[in-house]
Design a protein around this motif. Structure first.
Motif, PDB file in Angstrom:
ATOM      1  N   TYR A  29       0.523  -1.286  -0.197  1.00 57.26           N
ATOM      2  CA  TYR A  29       0.206  -0.446  -0.318  1.00 57.26           C
ATOM      3  C   TYR A  29       0.562   0.840   0.223  1.00 57.26           C
ATOM      4  O   TYR A  29       2.252   1.051  -0.037  1.00 57.26           O
ATOM      5  N   PRO A  30       0.305   2.442  -0.726  1.00 52.85           N
ATOM      6  CA  PRO A  30       1.482   3.469  -0.699  1.00 52.85           C
ATOM      7  C   PRO A  30       2.011   4.350   0.912  1.00 52.85           C
ATOM      8  O   PRO A  30       3.744   4.501   0.835  1.00 52.85           O
ATOM      9  N   ALA A  31       1.096   4.150   1.917  1.00 48.94           N
ATOM     10  CA  ALA A  31       1.979   4.966   2.640  1.00 48.94           C
ATOM     11  C   ALA A  31       0.866   4.739   4.276  1.00 48.94           C
ATOM     12  O   ALA A  31      -0.606   4.745   4.312  1.00 48.94           O
ATOM     13  N   ASP A  32       1.482   4.866   5.180  1.00 46.02           N
ATOM     14  CA  ASP A  32       0.827   5.023   5.954  1.00 46.02           C
ATOM     15  C   ASP A  32       0.388   6.489   6.463  1.00 46.02           C
ATOM     16  O   ASP A  32       0.509   7.624   6.012  1.00 46.02           O
ATOM     17  N   PHE A  33      -0.790   6.400   7.386  1.00 47.29           N
ATOM     18  CA  PHE A  33      -1.146   7.898   7.771  1.00 47.29           C
ATOM     19  C   PHE A  33      -2.251   8.475   6.485  1.00 47.29           C
ATOM     20  O   PHE A  33      -2.182   9.303   6.295  1.00 47.29           O
ATOM     21  N   THR A  34      -2.622   7.956   5.569  1.00 49.71           N
ATOM     22  CA  THR A  34      -3.284   8.199   4.722  1.00 49.71           C
ATOM     23  C   THR A  34      -5.149   7.996   4.162  1.00 49.71           C
ATOM     24  O   THR A  34      -5.634   8.101   5.719  1.00 49.71           O
ATOM     25  N   PHE A  35      -5.652   7.637   3.408  1.00 49.40           N
ATOM     26  CA  PHE A  35      -7.071   7.458   3.492  1.00 49.40           C
ATOM     27  C   PHE A  35      -7.688   6.436   3.267  1.00 49.40           C
ATOM     28  O   PHE A  35      -8.350   5.543   3.917  1.00 49.40           O
ATOM     29  N   VAL A  36      -7.559   5.457   1.742  1.00 49.43           N
ATOM     30  CA  VAL A  36      -7.643   4.274   1.238  1.00 49.43           C
ATOM     31  C   VAL A  36      -7.044   3.293   2.839  1.00 49.43           C
ATOM     32  O   VAL A  36      -7.682   1.921   2.456  1.00 49.43           O
ATOM     33  N   CYS A  37      -5.756   3.479   2.709  1.00 47.88           N
ATOM     34  CA  CYS A  37      -4.630   2.347   2.722  1.00 47.88           C
ATOM     35  C   CYS A  37      -5.666   1.948   4.296  1.00 47.88           C
ATOM     36  O   CYS A  37      -5.760   0.643   4.159  1.00 47.88           O
ATOM     37  N   PRO A  38      -5.849   2.723   5.067  1.00 47.86           N
ATOM     38  CA  PRO A  38      -5.950   2.244   7.035  1.00 47.86           C
ATOM     39  C   PRO A  38      -7.350   1.227   6.405  1.00 47.86           C
ATOM     40  O   PRO A  38      -7.943   0.414   7.256  1.00 47.86           O
TER      41      PRO A  38
END
Length: 188
Positions: free
Chosen positions: A40-49
């Motif tokens: 996944y692209p990155a922590d503290f983002t939108f779709v990822c969590p």
């Protein structure tokens, strides 16, 4: 990986955050069991969590199938801990969260977005011999579904245990499979 399906897992070493500890994970830890590498692209983002908490909600089912889940981003294991400690959704995760700040693992699987230094949304299911059996890569704004991933894993495990059979579209565990043959051509 130049050819994804049936590609051999490349050697790697990574630090991960899992259940309040930092641990080391390597390719040797993956061999002998089914594994999911969930980039996944990155922590503290939108779709990822939303994706990672969906996996967490189904983690017991993955474990029942003998599958370990590894989430991977180019963040560090320290960042994973901070996110785990600060997010209610991410706080439910029990599977290893691999840090890949050098991008080695992300490049090994061919999902590095070089100009941004982050991973595409890539899902890879690796069999116990270390061979990739399932690949899914989606655009950044398209979240993945753990239930669909579980269905695909069950199909891959079924095919591995039943050579010569194939799972048709929408196959679910216990449903009829197909045995390819000359007699079947044109009859489906």
């Amino acid at each position: 990986m130049s050819r994804y399906i049936d590609s051999q897992l490349k050697p790697f070493n990574a630090k991960a955050y899992q259940n309040g500890e930092f641990i080391d994970i390597s390719d040797k830890d993956v061999l002998g069991k089914w594994s999911v590498f969930f980039f996944y692209p990155a922590d503290f983002t939108f779709v990822c969590p939303t994706e990672l908490s969906d996996l967490a909600d189904h983690y017991d089912v993955f474990k029942q199938l003998g599958v370990e889940v590894y989430s991977v981003s180019t963040d560090t294991h320290f960042t994973h801990k901070a996110w785990h400690d600060s997010s209610e959704a991410i706080g439910t995760i029990q599977y290893p969260m691999l840090g890949d700040p050098t991008g080695t693992l992300t490049r090994n699987f061919g999902v590095m977005i070089e100009e941004e230094g982050i991973a595409d949304r890539g899902t890879f299911v690796v069999d116990p011999e270390g061979r990739v059996q399932i690949v899914e890569i989606t655009a950044g704004g398209i979240g993945r579904d753990a239930n669909e991933l579980l269905r695909k894993i069950k199909a891959a495990q079924y095919i591995a245990a039943n050579p010569g059979e194939v799972c048709p579209a929408k196959w679910k565990e216990g449903a009829e499979t197909l045995t390819p043959s000359l007699d079947l051509i044109g009859k489906i």
